[in-house]
Design a protein around this motif. Sequence first.
Motif, PDB file in Angstrom:
ATOM      1  N   LEU A   1       0.836  -1.199   0.000  1.00  0.00           N
ATOM      2  CA  LEU A   1       0.000   0.000   0.000  1.00  0.00           C
ATOM      3  C   LEU A   1       0.871   1.249   0.000  1.00  0.00           C
ATOM      4  O   LEU A   1       1.799   1.357   0.804  1.00  0.00           O
ATOM      5  N   PRO A   2       0.604   2.221  -0.865  1.00  0.00           N
ATOM      6  CA  PRO A   2       1.379   3.467  -0.870  1.00  0.00           C
ATOM      7  C   PRO A   2       1.050   4.335   0.343  1.00  0.00           C
ATOM      8  O   PRO A   2       0.005   4.181   0.976  1.00  0.00           O
ATOM      9  N   GLU A   3       1.931   5.290   0.619  1.00  0.00           N
ATOM     10  CA  GLU A   3       1.772   6.121   1.815  1.00  0.00           C
ATOM     11  C   GLU A   3       0.466   6.902   1.811  1.00  0.00           C
ATOM     12  O   GLU A   3      -0.222   6.974   2.841  1.00  0.00           O
ATOM     13  N   PHE A   4       0.133   7.502   0.677  1.00  0.00           N
ATOM     14  CA  PHE A   4      -1.056   8.355   0.659  1.00  0.00           C
ATOM     15  C   PHE A   4      -2.329   7.547   0.903  1.00  0.00           C
ATOM     16  O   PHE A   4      -3.270   8.024   1.540  1.00  0.00           O
ATOM     17  N   PHE A   5      -2.358   6.286   0.421  1.00  0.00           N
ATOM     18  CA  PHE A   5      -3.535   5.453   0.631  1.00  0.00           C
ATOM     19  C   PHE A   5      -3.682   5.088   2.107  1.00  0.00           C
ATOM     20  O   PHE A   5      -4.778   5.149   2.673  1.00  0.00           O
ATOM     21  N   ILE A   6      -2.549   4.713   2.749  1.00  0.00           N
ATOM     22  CA  ILE A   6      -2.589   4.424   4.185  1.00  0.00           C
ATOM     23  C   ILE A   6      -3.021   5.664   4.958  1.00  0.00           C
ATOM     24  O   ILE A   6      -3.826   5.590   5.892  1.00  0.00           O
ATOM     25  N   GLY A   7      -2.494   6.820   4.571  1.00  0.00           N
ATOM     26  CA  GLY A   7      -2.859   8.059   5.252  1.00  0.00           C
ATOM     27  C   GLY A   7      -4.338   8.365   5.145  1.00  0.00           C
ATOM     28  O   GLY A   7      -4.983   8.721   6.145  1.00  0.00           O
ATOM     29  N   TYR A   8      -4.899   8.225   3.951  1.00  0.00           N
ATOM     30  CA  TYR A   8      -6.331   8.510   3.781  1.00  0.00           C
ATOM     31  C   TYR A   8      -7.199   7.511   4.542  1.00  0.00           C
ATOM     32  O   TYR A   8      -8.261   7.875   5.067  1.00  0.00           O
ATOM     33  N   LEU A   9      -6.767   6.244   4.621  1.00  0.00           N
ATOM     34  CA  LEU A   9      -7.511   5.256   5.405  1.00  0.00           C
ATOM     35  C   LEU A   9      -7.524   5.641   6.885  1.00  0.00           C
ATOM     36  O   LEU A   9      -8.574   5.566   7.556  1.00  0.00           O
ATOM     37  N   LEU A  10      -6.365   6.061   7.410  1.00  0.00           N
ATOM     38  CA  LEU A  10      -6.293   6.465   8.813  1.00  0.00           C
ATOM     39  C   LEU A  10      -7.131   7.708   9.072  1.00  0.00           C
ATOM     40  O   LEU A  10      -7.793   7.817  10.117  1.00  0.00           O
ATOM     41  N   ILE A  11      -7.117   8.655   8.143  1.00  0.00           N
ATOM     42  CA  ILE A  11      -7.934   9.860   8.301  1.00  0.00           C
ATOM     43  C   ILE A  11      -9.417   9.507   8.330  1.00  0.00           C
ATOM     44  O   ILE A  11     -10.181   9.985   9.179  1.00  0.00           O
ATOM     45  N   MET A  12      -9.842   8.650   7.403  1.00  0.00           N
ATOM     46  CA  MET A  12     -11.259   8.276   7.315  1.00  0.00           C
ATOM     47  C   MET A  12     -11.739   7.584   8.593  1.00  0.00           C
ATOM     48  O   MET A  12     -12.832   7.891   9.108  1.00  0.00           O
ATOM     49  N   PHE A  13     -10.904   6.687   9.131  1.00  0.00           N
ATOM     50  CA  PHE A  13     -11.357   5.916  10.286  1.00  0.00           C
ATOM     51  C   PHE A  13     -11.174   6.681  11.594  1.00  0.00           C
ATOM     52  O   PHE A  13     -12.115   6.811  12.390  1.00  0.00           O
TER      53      PHE A  13
ATOM     54  N   SER B   1      -0.127  14.855  19.946  1.00  0.00           N
ATOM     55  CA  SER B   1      -1.490  14.528  19.515  1.00  0.00           C
ATOM     56  C   SER B   1      -1.707  14.911  18.048  1.00  0.00           C
ATOM     57  O   SER B   1      -2.371  14.180  17.302  1.00  0.00           O
ATOM     58  N   ALA B   2      -1.119  16.039  17.644  1.00  0.00           N
ATOM     59  CA  ALA B   2      -1.312  16.513  16.267  1.00  0.00           C
ATOM     60  C   ALA B   2      -0.622  15.607  15.248  1.00  0.00           C
ATOM     61  O   ALA B   2      -1.120  15.429  14.134  1.00  0.00           O
ATOM     62  N   ILE B   3       0.524  15.031  15.628  1.00  0.00           N
ATOM     63  CA  ILE B   3       1.273  14.217  14.656  1.00  0.00           C
ATOM     64  C   ILE B   3       0.950  12.728  14.769  1.00  0.00           C
ATOM     65  O   ILE B   3       1.644  11.903  14.155  1.00  0.00           O
ATOM     66  N   ALA B   4      -0.084  12.369  15.511  1.00  0.00           N
ATOM     67  CA  ALA B   4      -0.390  10.949  15.729  1.00  0.00           C
ATOM     68  C   ALA B   4      -0.641  10.220  14.408  1.00  0.00           C
ATOM     69  O   ALA B   4      -0.057   9.158  14.152  1.00  0.00           O
ATOM     70  N   LEU B   5      -1.493  10.774  13.563  1.00  0.00           N
ATOM     71  CA  LEU B   5      -1.833  10.084  12.314  1.00  0.00           C
ATOM     72  C   LEU B   5      -0.674  10.066  11.314  1.00  0.00           C
ATOM     73  O   LEU B   5      -0.385   9.010  10.736  1.00  0.00           O
ATOM     74  N   PRO B   6       0.022  11.190  11.059  1.00  0.00           N
ATOM     75  CA  PRO B   6       1.169  11.091  10.135  1.00  0.00           C
ATOM     76  C   PRO B   6       2.278  10.190  10.667  1.00  0.00           C
ATOM     77  O   PRO B   6       2.929   9.489   9.886  1.00  0.00           O
ATOM     78  N   THR B   7       2.480  10.167  11.989  1.00  0.00           N
ATOM     79  CA  THR B   7       3.480   9.260  12.557  1.00  0.00           C
ATOM     80  C   THR B   7       3.084   7.811  12.326  1.00  0.00           C
ATOM     81  O   THR B   7       3.907   6.974  11.937  1.00  0.00           O
ATOM     82  N   ALA B   8       1.801   7.499  12.568  1.00  0.00           N
ATOM     83  CA  ALA B   8       1.314   6.129  12.356  1.00  0.00           C
ATOM     84  C   ALA B   8       1.479   5.718  10.895  1.00  0.00           C
ATOM     85  O   ALA B   8       1.836   4.575  10.595  1.00  0.00           O
ATOM     86  N   THR B   9       1.251   6.639   9.974  1.00  0.00           N
ATOM     87  CA  THR B   9       1.407   6.334   8.551  1.00  0.00           C
ATOM     88  C   THR B   9       2.854   5.993   8.218  1.00  0.00           C
ATOM     89  O   THR B   9       3.140   4.995   7.546  1.00  0.00           O
ATOM     90  N   LEU B  10       3.789   6.821   8.704  1.00  0.00           N
ATOM     91  CA  LEU B  10       5.202   6.559   8.439  1.00  0.00           C
ATOM     92  C   LEU B  10       5.666   5.259   9.083  1.00  0.00           C
ATOM     93  O   LEU B  10       6.460   4.506   8.500  1.00  0.00           O
ATOM     94  N   VAL B  11       5.166   4.976  10.288  1.00  0.00           N
ATOM     95  CA  VAL B  11       5.540   3.727  10.967  1.00  0.00           C
ATOM     96  C   VAL B  11       5.089   2.525  10.146  1.00  0.00           C
ATOM     97  O   VAL B  11       5.852   1.564   9.934  1.00  0.00           O
ATOM     98  N   LEU B  12       3.860   2.556   9.661  1.00  0.00           N
ATOM     99  CA  LEU B  12       3.354   1.432   8.867  1.00  0.00           C
ATOM    100  C   LEU B  12       4.126   1.274   7.557  1.00  0.00           C
ATOM    101  O   LEU B  12       4.296   0.159   7.061  1.00  0.00           O
ATOM    102  N   VAL B  13       4.604   2.387   7.008  1.00  0.00           N
ATOM    103  CA  VAL B  13       5.317   2.333   5.729  1.00  0.00           C
ATOM    104  C   VAL B  13       6.680   1.671   5.890  1.00  0.00           C
ATOM    105  O   VAL B  13       7.073   0.823   5.076  1.00  0.00           O
TER     106      VAL B  13
END
Length: 343
Positions: free
Chosen positions: A170-182, A207-219
Amino acid sequence: MATSTASTGAAANQGAQSPWVRLAKRSPLAALILQRLGLSVALLFAVSLLIFGGVEALPGDFATTYLGQSATPQAVANIRKELGLDQSATTRYFQWLGGALQGDFGTSWASKKSVSEQIGKRLGNSLFLAFFAAIISIPLAVGLGMLAVQFRDRMPDKIINVVSLAAISLPEFFIGYLLIMFFAVQTGMATFPATVYDTMSFGERLSAIALPTATLVLVVLAHMMRMTRAAILNVMSSAYVETAELKGLSGLRIIAKHAAPNAVAPVVNVIALNLAYLVVGVVVVEVVFVYPGMGQYMVDAVTVRDMPVVQACGLIFAALYIFLNMMADIIAIIANPRLRHPR
């Protein structure tokens, strides 16, 4: 007499050798490290040429974009002269490179502010994001890699492999959008966009960087975990590991105390390469989460054709990537016992 002549000839040949050849014979480790340093400097110089040449080759003109299509030729010529665009490309390149070597990237065409000052703030935000992604992903990757080896070819190993393959696919932007949606849209557990500013507390920044951090970790997690698993499995077939098994030691102890320390070199190399990707790969993640870092700054500058900012961001990203790759090479060289203890 013949022996004396041969000795004299050998001494003359040794004296005629270049300092580099003598260093390579005396200390191959130091010679290889210096070689990597020299190659990195040469590569960075070549990349600076590519960045400047690529920006020069872009169609269009900042002066026309800035003034609009209705601008008069005289107004466009005045803007070009003010920005130094009337000079030759060679002159502008060496002026830009000379300033960059001194930490001066010029003035932004769009905002009229110092590019170095703006990059200082943005680079700090990007490194803050990459740092927390690294301190989460590295221990987790090593731990999961060891767990996969402990239960190799069994259910935990298969689950970890399937999940890691899915994450790599999965590319980064797709993981990011999934995390944002959920997490941001449906449950409201996280904030979006990931905006940070100077007056925020440390907890608010986290708290602000939680989602972008999670995206980078998964990548980066999946790649580091799979390489850790492969490196430890390669060591597990060694004779000293078989001896430890015959002594009746537990599998986890064998992995932690015998296999893992001897698999450090390839694992550290992979970690260093993924750290390089973390720093450079934040561009896509920052754009997805509207995070005020270097990546977002560069994309905004491309939109308005602010070339000093684009060139500065590109050079800094390249320098960080080359530096971290160089560190990975040096770590691999130092970890080689044949170079540490030459005969």
